[in-house]
Design a protein around this motif. Structure first.
Motif, PDB file in Angstrom:
ATOM      1  N   ILE A 140      -5.155   6.487  -2.101  1.00 16.02           N
ATOM      2  CA  ILE A 140      -4.369   5.387  -1.532  1.00 16.02           C
ATOM      3  C   ILE A 140      -4.292   4.268  -2.567  1.00 16.02           C
ATOM      4  CG2 ILE A 140      -4.184   3.718   0.343  1.00 16.02           C
ATOM      5  CD1 ILE A 140      -6.008   5.579   2.005  1.00 16.02           C
ATOM      6  N   GLU A 141      -3.086   3.754  -2.784  1.00 16.16           N
ATOM      7  CA  GLU A 141      -2.888   2.693  -3.758  1.00 16.16           C
ATOM      8  C   GLU A 141      -2.697   1.341  -3.085  1.00 16.16           C
ATOM      9  OE1 GLU A 141      -0.627   5.160  -7.348  1.00 16.16           O
ATOM     10  OE2 GLU A 141       0.448   3.668  -6.151  1.00 16.16           O
TER      11      GLU A 141
ATOM     12  N   ILE B 285      -7.019  -0.413   5.144  1.00 19.25           N
ATOM     13  CA  ILE B 285      -6.311  -1.645   4.784  1.00 19.25           C
ATOM     14  C   ILE B 285      -6.950  -2.256   3.548  1.00 19.25           C
ATOM     15  CG2 ILE B 285      -5.587  -3.931   5.571  1.00 19.25           C
ATOM     16  CD1 ILE B 285      -6.064  -2.937   8.461  1.00 19.25           C
ATOM     17  N   CYS B 286      -6.117  -2.683   2.616  1.00 16.38           N
ATOM     18  CA  CYS B 286      -6.647  -3.368   1.446  1.00 16.38           C
ATOM     19  C   CYS B 286      -6.224  -4.836   1.489  1.00 16.38           C
ATOM     20  CB  CYS B 286      -6.169  -2.716   0.157  1.00 16.38           C
ATOM     21  SG  CYS B 286      -4.448  -3.049  -0.234  1.00 16.38           S
ATOM     22  N   SER B 287      -6.905  -5.636   0.739  1.00 17.03           N
ATOM     23  CA  SER B 287      -6.498  -7.029   0.576  1.00 17.03           C
ATOM     24  C   SER B 287      -6.742  -7.442  -0.862  1.00 17.03           C
ATOM     25  CB  SER B 287      -7.270  -7.951   1.536  1.00 17.03           C
ATOM     26  OG  SER B 287      -8.631  -8.042   1.148  1.00 17.03           O
ATOM     27  N   ALA B 288      -6.003  -8.429  -1.305  1.00 13.99           N
ATOM     28  CA  ALA B 288      -6.127  -8.917  -2.676  1.00 13.99           C
ATOM     29  C   ALA B 288      -6.369 -10.416  -2.649  1.00 13.99           C
ATOM     30  CB  ALA B 288      -4.862  -8.603  -3.470  1.00 13.99           C
TER      31      ALA B 288
ATOM     32  N   LEU C 288      -8.065   3.775  -3.771  1.00  5.46           N
ATOM     33  CA  LEU C 288      -9.161   4.329  -2.975  1.00  5.46           C
ATOM     34  C   LEU C 288      -8.901   5.810  -2.815  1.00  5.46           C
ATOM     35  CD1 LEU C 288     -11.589   4.168  -0.944  1.00  5.46           C
ATOM     36  CD2 LEU C 288      -9.900   3.711   0.833  1.00  5.46           C
ATOM     37  N   THR C 289      -9.824   6.630  -3.271  1.00  2.00           N
ATOM     38  CA  THR C 289      -9.698   8.076  -3.109  1.00  2.00           C
ATOM     39  C   THR C 289     -10.742   8.562  -2.126  1.00  2.00           C
ATOM     40  OG1 THR C 289      -8.882   8.340  -5.376  1.00  2.00           O
ATOM     41  CG2 THR C 289      -9.719  10.306  -4.279  1.00  2.00           C
ATOM     42  N   VAL C 290     -10.258   9.176  -1.066  1.00  2.00           N
ATOM     43  CA  VAL C 290     -11.151   9.785  -0.082  1.00  2.00           C
ATOM     44  C   VAL C 290     -11.341  11.228  -0.512  1.00  2.00           C
ATOM     45  CG1 VAL C 290     -11.535  10.298   2.354  1.00  2.00           C
ATOM     46  CG2 VAL C 290     -10.200   8.278   1.698  1.00  2.00           C
TER      47      VAL C 290
ATOM     48  N   GLN D  53       0.848  -1.185   0.000  1.00  2.46           N
ATOM     49  CA  GLN D  53       0.000   0.000   0.000  1.00  2.46           C
ATOM     50  C   GLN D  53       0.879   1.228   0.000  1.00  2.46           C
ATOM     51  OE1 GLN D  53      -3.268  -1.765   3.040  1.00  2.46           O
ATOM     52  NE2 GLN D  53      -3.573   0.405   2.572  1.00  2.46           N
ATOM     53  N   HIS D  54       0.379   2.264  -0.662  1.00  2.00           N
ATOM     54  CA  HIS D  54       1.120   3.526  -0.691  1.00  2.00           C
ATOM     55  C   HIS D  54       0.139   4.681  -0.671  1.00  2.00           C
ATOM     56  CE1 HIS D  54       4.311   6.377  -1.604  1.00  2.00           C
ATOM     57  NE2 HIS D  54       3.467   6.936  -2.456  1.00  2.00           N
ATOM     58  N   PRO D  55       0.339   5.684   0.197  1.00  2.00           N
ATOM     59  CA  PRO D  55       1.449   5.763   1.162  1.00  2.00           C
ATOM     60  C   PRO D  55       1.160   4.933   2.405  1.00  2.00           C
ATOM     61  CG  PRO D  55       0.050   7.683   1.353  1.00  2.00           C
ATOM     62  CD  PRO D  55      -0.531   6.873   0.235  1.00  2.00           C
ATOM     63  N   SER D  56       2.128   4.805   3.258  1.00  2.00           N
ATOM     64  CA  SER D  56       1.913   4.094   4.513  1.00  2.00           C
ATOM     65  C   SER D  56       1.227   5.012   5.529  1.00  2.00           C
ATOM     66  CB  SER D  56       3.240   3.583   5.077  1.00  2.00           C
ATOM     67  OG  SER D  56       4.157   4.652   5.214  1.00  2.00           O
TER      68      SER D  56
END
Lengths: 111, 117
Positions: free
Chosen positions: B21-22, B93-96, B79-81, B6-9
């Motif tokens: 957030i990537e 947090i993301c998951s794949a 994800l753009t807030v 994820q970026h950024p931390s």
């Protein structure tokens, strides 16, 4: 999605074996049981996964009774670094099923 | 094992601005990714399911116009807030999802700490 119930918190001491039990009374036939560990400000980390009976890997064992309505994560000889939140999750692996997290168990290990 | 980044931390932004957030699967392709939000001392809450090439599926109570999700490739979801406010401050947090011969395995990213001032 099967709902899970775990103790909110547990305490133990270094060197002890810790068993965390999770209830999942409405588990479906295709559901697997997966346990994750999470440290503060980190993403969950996979610990172990099973379908029935017993599964063991280098960090833990997972015990699942025949009716599969509960499961027990066993951590042998815990250390301070095992202090974390442990989540029990139930879901099918045969589709892109989303995982819904329960409250988890906050495990605290003391010297 | 499979790695998700994820970026950024962590990111600090001013109220009213937008933050992106990537989430990347580094060594596998993921048709499906998930986005979670976690407040202090609480469990992870699923926000949405991100599917490559199609619109995301949002959980009840999550505003899709505020939390924009784009899954443009098999290794990247964002994800753009939008118009962030202090109450959006949280750990994201993301998951794949990795598809194997026996089913699907879910791998989580390290999380992104968002603070809105």
């Amino acid at each position: 999605l099967a709902k899970t119930t775990q103790p909110i918190s547990m305490d133990s001491y270094e060197g002890q074996e810790v068993n965390i039990t999770c209830s999942h009374n409405n588990i479906a036939t295709n559901d697997y049981i997966t346990w994750y560990q999470q440290f503060p400000s980190q993403g969950p980390r996979f610990i172990i996964q099973g379908y029935k009976t017993k599964v063991t890997n280098e960090v833990a064992s997972l015990f699942i009774p025949a009716d599969r309505k509960s499961s027990t994560l066993s951590l042998p000889r815990v250390s301070l670094s095992d202090t974390a939140v442990y989540y029990c999750l139930v879901g099918a692996l045969s589709s892109a099923s989303k995982i819904i997290f329960g409250s988890g168990t906050r495990l605290s290990i003391r010297p | 094992g499979a790695v998700v980044s994820q970026h950024p931390s962590w990111v600090i932004c001013k109220s009213g601005t937008s933050v992106k957030i990537e989430c990347r699967s580094l060594d596998f392709q993921a048709t499906t990714m998930f986005w979670y939000r976690q407040f202090p001392k609480q469990s992870l809450m699923l926000m949405a399911t991100s599917n490559e090439g199609s619109k995301a599926t949002y959980e009840q109570g999550v505003e899709k116009d505020k939390f924009l999700i784009n899954h443009a490739s098999l290794t990247l979801s964002t994800l753009t807030v939008t118009s962030a406010h202090p109450e959006d401050s949280s750990f994201y947090i993301c998951s794949a999802l990795l598809t194997t011969g026996t089913g699907n395995e879910q791998y989580f990213g390290p999380g992104t700490r968002l603070t809105v001032t």
